[in-house]
Design an enzyme around this catalytic site. Structure first.
Site, PDB file in Angstrom:
ATOM      1  N   LYS A  12      22.387 -16.511  14.190  1.00 18.29           N
ATOM      2  CA  LYS A  12      21.957 -16.135  12.838  1.00 18.29           C
ATOM      3  C   LYS A  12      21.674 -17.398  12.050  1.00 18.29           C
ATOM      4  O   LYS A  12      22.503 -18.314  12.005  1.00 18.29           O
ATOM      5  CB  LYS A  12      23.056 -15.327  12.150  1.00 18.29           C
ATOM      6  CG  LYS A  12      22.600 -14.623  10.884  1.00 18.29           C
ATOM      7  CD  LYS A  12      21.614 -13.495  11.176  1.00 18.29           C
ATOM      8  CE  LYS A  12      22.062 -12.154  10.650  1.00 18.29           C
ATOM      9  NZ  LYS A  12      21.297 -11.046  11.229  1.00 18.29           N
ATOM     10  N   THR A  57      23.953 -11.035  15.976  1.00 18.40           N
ATOM     11  CA  THR A  57      23.825 -12.023  14.906  1.00 18.40           C
ATOM     12  C   THR A  57      24.393 -11.471  13.600  1.00 18.40           C
ATOM     13  O   THR A  57      24.844 -12.230  12.753  1.00 18.40           O
ATOM     14  CB  THR A  57      22.354 -12.461  14.721  1.00 18.40           C
ATOM     15  OG1 THR A  57      21.578 -11.373  14.253  1.00 18.40           O
ATOM     16  CG2 THR A  57      21.782 -13.017  16.005  1.00 18.40           C
ATOM     17  N   ARG A 175       3.341 -52.671  -4.004  1.00 19.68           N
ATOM     18  CA  ARG A 175       2.960 -51.258  -4.087  1.00 19.68           C
ATOM     19  C   ARG A 175       4.196 -50.426  -4.390  1.00 19.68           C
ATOM     20  O   ARG A 175       5.326 -50.909  -4.321  1.00 19.68           O
ATOM     21  CB  ARG A 175       2.338 -50.793  -2.761  1.00 19.68           C
ATOM     22  CG  ARG A 175       3.286 -50.893  -1.588  1.00 19.68           C
ATOM     23  CD  ARG A 175       2.718 -50.221  -0.319  1.00 19.68           C
ATOM     24  NE  ARG A 175       3.713 -50.259   0.751  1.00 19.68           N
ATOM     25  CZ  ARG A 175       3.583 -49.661   1.941  1.00 19.68           C
ATOM     26  NH1 ARG A 175       2.489 -48.982   2.210  1.00 19.68           N
ATOM     27  NH2 ARG A 175       4.538 -49.733   2.853  1.00 19.68           N
ATOM     28  N   GLN A 218       8.696 -49.097   8.022  1.00 20.66           N
ATOM     29  CA  GLN A 218       9.454 -49.276   9.257  1.00 20.66           C
ATOM     30  C   GLN A 218      10.598 -50.280   9.056  1.00 20.66           C
ATOM     31  O   GLN A 218      11.726 -50.041   9.499  1.00 20.66           O
ATOM     32  CB  GLN A 218       8.536 -49.787  10.383  1.00 20.66           C
ATOM     33  CG  GLN A 218       7.641 -48.723  11.028  1.00 20.66           C
ATOM     34  CD  GLN A 218       6.306 -48.542  10.338  1.00 20.66           C
ATOM     35  OE1 GLN A 218       6.142 -48.871   9.142  1.00 20.66           O
ATOM     36  NE2 GLN A 218       5.344 -47.992  11.051  1.00 20.66           N
ATOM     37  N   HIS A 246       2.659 -41.248  -0.463  1.00 16.91           N
ATOM     38  CA  HIS A 246       1.696 -42.215  -0.976  1.00 16.91           C
ATOM     39  C   HIS A 246       1.465 -42.070  -2.481  1.00 16.91           C
ATOM     40  O   HIS A 246       1.301 -40.967  -2.998  1.00 16.91           O
ATOM     41  CB  HIS A 246       0.352 -42.047  -0.266  1.00 16.91           C
ATOM     42  CG  HIS A 246       0.448 -42.151   1.214  1.00 16.91           C
ATOM     43  ND1 HIS A 246       0.852 -43.292   1.848  1.00 16.91           N
ATOM     44  CD2 HIS A 246       0.218 -41.249   2.203  1.00 16.91           C
ATOM     45  CE1 HIS A 246       0.842 -43.092   3.166  1.00 16.91           C
ATOM     46  NE2 HIS A 246       0.471 -41.854   3.408  1.00 16.91           N
TER      47      HIS A 246
END
Lengths: 280, 280, 280, 280
Positions: A12, A57, A175, A218, A246
């Protein structure tokens, strides 16, 4: 030709449960969503429609509510361990019981720096998570968080990447870096102070993100994972997902205006999808 | 102590692309969403912020649009093979290029049984999917569908399951069976008639669901997978996810009315989550 | 027979814009979504396809970005006034320019009680809103908030209501009260300290919700509106939407357990939908 | 100073109900979501917490299920009329009972051109709607549809609009026109053949969209409304919402490729929002 059953599981999902824990002078309010998933000797259910080994379930759902009454008093990790053990120990046909719990935070209201006894505001998108797995070999706990929106307005660059005939992106030394962070880490034990450890890891994640001089998503991802492992011996490995949300500078130059990294369009799609695992 | 990078990948997700294919007397309209995911020698990007082996996700996005101009003329599988080969063959640092494509269907309008040349209605929630993976060992193709809502009003039972102190569910020999089906199957080759094979598999899925005398979701799931494998030598294995979209009879008896399996509440959460793999 | 054009409007919705405001020692980060809606003399556009009086929605979008550079320096109300005046004053065919702005909050990170200069976490679901309308008669400002999740674990009752043959609900003197609150209030002027007023109103809303001895959602709604009007002469009227986010006690008695208002199911649908207007 | 209660209403929203209608040789499957909204003499509930005139929203929900057993046998309009009359006629404190019903379509499966007796696929995003209002003056019915995705790949232009310093958009005589259409029309009577009328109106909407030589969304919107009024004396007025689901040609020229209206990005936000009313 007979076909054969391979990997399978059932359970479930989205068992939504709220609990009021009543203390003498204040209430706690907890809200979780539980997934139960069982693997085991279910072949005849699939191939013959024989349900004699199937714990419905619906019963799984009821069990979550019933056990919450007694056992959901602390962290989701502790409750998950109780649930996983319950389903595994009572069902010999089950070889693996997996419990996933997602907790939605609520913040106690405060007025004039006084915490209110029983009123709360919703805690936003960020959620705390755990996965507890019980097999004959014992229990394991992985914990994490998801939908943690974090953003920094500087100290993020992206330069010196490959250029080819489809390159349009301009290199930038400044940025916005924003992500909807998801992290899952594996604990080395099941008898930890899950609350304190969680809070410590979350703070390290935020602090590393905030102070890192980022050369790429990264690199920031790895720095976060590395620092969490360094500070927490009880963490064996951490997996991070950091989609790049972005923020694209709007082209004001076409209207005779400068855009000195001031005005941005935040886009949902497409998005960069950056993942990585850090281990010892 | 230095930490090390484990499994990692990155790429652009949700590259949304539409294409008009113009024929002499009618237009085709195609709408897809593409995910690109690259694995390979990216360790220094994570550990040092060295981006010299990073093909930016923005460039990946541009490449999808540029290649769509020439190569997206047939099935999503064929376009996926082109994209995966492009990224793999041009980037020696990439060990695996994975392309996921989801296609949203559109239905041509018709009036007085005449197909219209250039007007369409949206195709609903159901989507066609493919995953193409290219490594040094070659390319593989898995295809499928998702968000296919299917429901039958009878020929579905659920009985003879385990009962314990948390059992409330009543056995039934006649219930609604509804699911939001997701299926993924692995092809044995990459030069197939992907269009014809897809249509054949989808019809078998629907037909088996419709005519099966279901004793459980698990059994129906297996029956569908088995039949698809039987009829399609080019399918090696199929994985099915069939969440149980519960329809619960409303308790009309409390108002002195019968409910002979007529009036139901459809609930979204919690839901049974049934998965299985069928192979040869 | 000719048909005639009635009420009509057009504009650009969901113009998503982020802005970094750079101070000497810290950055602000603001994120808004703007809707522009114009009414006026557009009949021939609808009836004849004559676009000579149509300011394209793409241009409206560009204008929002361009004006944000100079004018989005304070509250959304002040920016909305600038935008509404811009579209109204430059387009004689426009009789009404309506600007809706939704602001997503971000919270500055802090470490060891030190606010960070440029790192933020997402502010959750709650959003601050404004609607500015400019006509020949001048400008008006309505402001509000939405998606504010608030919950109290006690001091909420629901009794003495009508009973009929379809009544199942039990009277209770102690229940959870939870809502996803939306509020909009009309200001009497356009030159207010919108920031201070907003913060004061929001606090009154929370405080009244927290301390009210609720006999119904309706009563709590009115109490909130009444208190906000009492404390703020600059508010002419307030409209509140307080859907009842039901938390239903789970029936533990069927398993021989008590449920002393401890364990609940939170349901999304169906939900009570309670609305009301409070004015002087 | 006392504050006063203005416009207010309450009721149960999102009462989700499914019904199997059993015929000798086939089943019908219907799925609806019902909103109940009551206005009337509820002032003391808001101002004093006096619930003696409040019909609980839980009872409203139960009533919908109970009445569905007998009365939901045909169109949602007929069922809505029954529900509105029920709540209005039995509650003297109610001055207006409004019932909104949204119907989700399901399509009967067919194999080898044979309709299946009891298996269905989901009908997609498009939904059929009705609003029935009952007051002392009688009942009125408005019906419509929403989330109807329609798209044409040509016969759509947008030219000759206003240009200013923020204009970037290029005029075009050939673009994609796509919208997620919502329509609501007012009927002049309550004893109509709601099914036949609905189908006729929906076909006119699609046909007019498909064959129109569009100079703008506004013009197409008006043409649809005008044609529906022309063909249906029982419709007094129609309101249309046609957001412009932009498909923007991708800039392939930067890679030395042509884009002859072939490759597009479909964007969700921002979007043009075009509305209009057509009446006699």
């Amino acid at each position: 030709m007979n076909m054969k059953l391979g990997l399978n599981a059932y359970g479930k999902n989205a068992v939504n449960l709220s609990k009021i824990i009543r203390h003498a002078d204040h209430h706690e309010f907890r809200q979780i969503s539980v997934n139960v998933q069982l693997e085991g000797d279910f072949e005849t259910a699939y191939t013959l429609g024989d349900n004699t080994k199937i714990l419905p379930t619906d019963t799984q759902k009821n069990t979550v509510y019933a056990l919450a009454k007694q056992h959901f008093t602390g962290t989701i990790e502790e409750f998950g361990l109780q649930l996983a053990y319950h389903f595994f120990s009572r069902n010999p046909q089950v070889s693996k019981a997996k419990i996933e719990i997602t907790e939605h935070g609520w913040q106690r209201m405060a007025f004039d720096e006084q915490a209110h006894q029983h009123a709360f505001t919703g805690g936003g998108a960020e959620k705390r998570t755990t996965v507890v797995t019980q097999t004959a070999g014992g229990a394991t706990v992985s914990s994490g968080l998801k939908d943690l929106l974090i953003l920094k307005t500087t100290d993020s660059a992206f330069e010196n990447y490959i250029k080819d005939e489809y390159t349009v992106l301009k290199e930038t030394s400044d940025r916005i870096l924003a992500t909807q962070c998801e992290a899952v880490w594996d604990y080395t034990a099941t008898d930890l102070d899950f609350e304190a450890t969680y809070q410590k890891i979350r703070t390290t994640l935020l602090r590393t993100f905030a102070f890192h001089k980022s050369l790429s998503v990264q690199q920031t991802l790895f720095a976060i994972g590395e620092q969490i492992l360094r500070e927490n011996d009880v963490v064996r490995e951490i997996r991070l997902i950091m989609p790049n949300k972005h923020h694209i500078p709007f082209n004001l130059e076409q209207f005779g205006l400068d855009n000195n990294n001031e005005i941005f369009i935040a886009t949902d799609e497409p998005f960069g999808y950056i993942t990585g695992t850090v281990s010892r």
